[in-house]
Design an enzyme around this catalytic site. Structure first.
Site, mmCIF file in Angstrom:
data_model
loop_
_atom_site.group_PDB
_atom_site.id
_atom_site.type_symbol
_atom_site.label_atom_id
_atom_site.label_comp_id
_atom_site.label_asym_id
_atom_site.label_seq_id
_atom_site.Cartn_x
_atom_site.Cartn_y
_atom_site.Cartn_z
ATOM 1 N N GLY A 119 1.322 -37.216 54.854
ATOM 2 C CA GLY A 119 2.551 -38.211 54.824
ATOM 3 C C GLY A 119 2.409 -38.507 53.217
ATOM 4 N N ASP A 161 6.289 -37.425 55.028
ATOM 5 C CA ASP A 161 7.287 -38.318 55.696
ATOM 6 C C ASP A 161 8.540 -38.048 55.186
ATOM 7 O OD1 ASP A 161 5.630 -41.197 56.876
ATOM 8 O OD2 ASP A 161 4.535 -39.713 55.315
ATOM 9 N N HIS A 201 -0.529 -43.256 61.402
ATOM 10 C CA HIS A 201 -1.361 -43.701 59.932
ATOM 11 C C HIS A 201 -2.992 -43.573 60.664
ATOM 12 C CE1 HIS A 201 2.324 -45.624 58.274
ATOM 13 N NE2 HIS A 201 2.077 -44.349 57.687
ATOM 14 N N ASP A 248 0.841 -48.320 60.927
ATOM 15 C CA ASP A 248 -0.005 -49.079 60.977
ATOM 16 C C ASP A 248 0.585 -50.512 60.178
ATOM 17 O OD1 ASP A 248 -2.012 -51.011 60.686
ATOM 18 O OD2 ASP A 248 -3.397 -49.612 59.562
ATOM 19 N N ASP A 259 8.276 -44.101 51.531
ATOM 20 C CA ASP A 259 8.759 -43.072 52.431
ATOM 21 C C ASP A 259 8.797 -43.269 53.669
ATOM 22 O OD1 ASP A 259 7.648 -42.365 49.708
ATOM 23 O OD2 ASP A 259 6.933 -40.607 50.365
ATOM 24 N N ARG A 272 14.446 -45.332 58.368
ATOM 25 C CA ARG A 272 15.923 -45.606 58.272
ATOM 26 C C ARG A 272 16.564 -44.385 58.751
ATOM 27 N NH1 ARG A 272 19.122 -43.932 54.708
ATOM 28 N NH2 ARG A 272 21.131 -45.083 54.645
ATOM 29 N N HIS A 314 2.416 -45.091 50.104
ATOM 30 C CA HIS A 314 3.904 -44.276 50.407
ATOM 31 C C HIS A 314 4.718 -45.147 51.426
ATOM 32 C CE1 HIS A 314 1.215 -43.139 53.554
ATOM 33 N NE2 HIS A 314 2.015 -42.347 54.352
HETATM 34 O O1 LIG Z 1 0.720 -41.144 56.173
HETATM 35 C C1 LIG Z 1 1.232 -40.594 57.290
HETATM 36 C C2 LIG Z 1 2.611 -41.191 57.639
HETATM 37 O O2 LIG Z 1 3.165 -42.008 56.501
HETATM 38 C C3 LIG Z 1 0.557 -39.699 58.188
HETATM 39 O O3 LIG Z 1 0.144 -38.655 57.550
HETATM 40 P P1 LIG Z 1 -1.060 -37.634 57.904
HETATM 41 O O4 LIG Z 1 -0.806 -37.189 59.239
HETATM 42 O O5 LIG Z 1 -1.124 -36.624 56.874
HETATM 43 O O6 LIG Z 1 -2.183 -38.611 57.781
#
Ligand SMILES: O=C(CO)COP(=O)(O)O
Length: 150
Positions: free
Chosen positions: A65, A70, A18, A90, A100, A106, A97
């Site tokens: 992501g 994801d 993140h 994080d 996701d 999971r 999301h």
């Molecule tokens: O959001 C993410 C994983 O949940 C990471 O996505 P990015 O690597 O595109 O920032």
């Protein structure tokens, strides 16, 4: 019925972080560049771009992501096309999301593959001798579930 799946010596590793964790992942990946470059790297879009730039290695980049990355990684895990997930998510921020993210974590458990969500776990994982040899994953037995009466 016990099913075994072999994770090959050359692992297919998903790297994801993140935004507030990206610097930490890039620093960790840079430190571990030699080991990581022996494996096949996958990543969500932005993380992958940063890793390619920092490490000068090739990364199979999926969508970002929040745009479905994801879920793409999760689908690869479900298909048996990924062996390891290193995901610095994080813990201090709710993200749009979140479902996701939870779904991806999971599936790592569903398919019993190694998942590291912080730097210490990633260190333990990468320094394990099992990272560099074939490893037989025991797949959970889903027969009863698949044969349930509906
Ligand atoms: O959001 C993410 C994983 O949940 C990471 O996505 P990015 O690597 O595109 O920032």
């Amino acid at each position: 019925m016990q099913t075994i799946k072999t994770l090959k010596a050359r692992k297919r590793i998903a790297l994801i972080a993140h935004d507030h964790k990206k610097a930490e992942l890039i620093e960790w990946a840079t430190y571990n560049k030699t080991v990581l470059s022996r494996h096949e790297l996958y990543a969500t879009g932005t993380t992958g771009k940063l890793i390619e730039e920092a490490l000068d290695v090739s990364v199979r980049k999926l969508l970002s992501g929040p745009l479905g990355g994801d879920q793409q990684i999760g689908a690869l895990v479900a298909e048996g096309a990924l062996d390891v997930i290193i995901f610095f998510w994080d813990p201090m921020e709710a993200l749009p999301h979140d479902p996701d993210i939870k779904a991806l974590l999971r599936l790592g458990v569903v398919w019993n593959i190694p998942v590291a969500c912080n730097r210490a776990s990633a260190d333990f994982l990468l320094t394990s001798p099992l990272m560099h040899q074939d490893y037989e994953v025991i797949l959970p037995d889903y027969t009863q579930y698949l044969q349930r009466k509906v």
